[in-house]
Design an enzyme around this catalytic site. Sequence first.
Site, PDB file in Angstrom:
ATOM      1  CG  ASP A  39     -11.682  40.375 -31.007  1.00 65.73           C
ATOM      2  OD1 ASP A  39     -10.617  40.960 -31.267  1.00 65.73           O
ATOM      3  OD2 ASP A  39     -12.803  40.919 -31.053  1.00 65.73           O
ATOM      4  CE1 TYR A  67     -15.033  38.310 -38.813  1.00 72.28           C
ATOM      5  CE2 TYR A  67     -15.798  39.698 -40.611  1.00 72.28           C
ATOM      6  CZ  TYR A  67     -14.783  39.269 -39.767  1.00 72.28           C
ATOM      7  OH  TYR A  67     -13.522  39.803 -39.899  1.00 72.28           O
ATOM      8  CG  ASP A  81     -16.420  41.527 -26.650  1.00 75.31           C
ATOM      9  OD1 ASP A  81     -16.416  41.892 -25.459  1.00 75.31           O
ATOM     10  OD2 ASP A  81     -15.403  41.098 -27.221  1.00 75.31           O
ATOM     11  NE  ARG A 173     -14.178  43.741 -31.026  1.00 76.57           N
ATOM     12  CZ  ARG A 173     -13.294  44.560 -30.504  1.00 76.57           C
ATOM     13  NH1 ARG A 173     -13.668  45.397 -29.544  1.00 76.57           N
ATOM     14  NH2 ARG A 173     -12.051  44.559 -30.920  1.00 76.57           N
TER      15      ARG A 173
END
Length: 303
Positions: A39, A67, A81, A173
Amino acid sequence: MIHGVLNIEKEKGYTSHDVVAKLRGILGQKKIGHTGTLDPDATGVLPVCLGKATKLCDMLTDKSKTYETVMLLGRVTDTQDITGAVLSECATDHLDSRAVKTCIGEFVGDYLQIPPMYSALKVNGKKLYELARQGIEVERKARPVVIHQIRILEMNLPRVRMEVSCSKGTYIRTLCHDIGQKLGCGACMEELIRTRVGCFTKENSVTLKEVKERKEAGQLKELVIPIDALFSEYDAVTVKKEFETLLYNGNPFLSKHLRERFYPADGKQVRVYDEEGCFIGIYAFDESRKMFQVVKMFFDKNG
């Protein structure tokens, strides 16, 4: 043309396609592809394949990833998000850190995840985020993903910073959203950094600015990871010169065509080279036919 992989550190504000476009300008070549969308607000590791290495894109996309993320409890958004429109907010004063930790731990392992509407997945030829922007929501099938590990780095409720190692296709997310749903207060993702894709790590990544500087200084080769280096765990074999035509045409070959004495197990994959040390591709041994057959060809007659 440059052939190999650059471990790019994607900066905030760039899409993965932006990174590819900028590299095309810096390197002066068109044949470049990335290995999995990040993203625009996310940062971190984005392996980019150059030249013949673009054949690696699908293989690298399949790799597990790690992550670092910040989950904000008590807020639900349409994008899952912090950038999205707020759908609901809930007090989090009642939350107990031990209960939050226990809930997070319950997501480790196999997990059915419904992809978010704001994603690049396609339904009937249209990307979900395009439909979402039109206010259209469609049914999405839950997909199996695997959360290998979640390590809580810091808990300062309503925020939880955690490191997540997961399989391909996992939306962090959505993981945050689902944890919030299970806790009954909702949640969204506030930050996301991808720290690892397979063997590529954030520590060894380089920015677009660094790539440009190295290119101008004539030192770009130091940053480009050779294609065969990504298969270093495979045994390397060399085909004798008189049988190299078989390789160049992508044909199978026999063990007796090798310079080495090598008799692998059925299905074993190897790196194959010609006598000049040119990497040809990945082959697998077929016990039933007593032959090595091409899995992924990287040699190109046209260079």
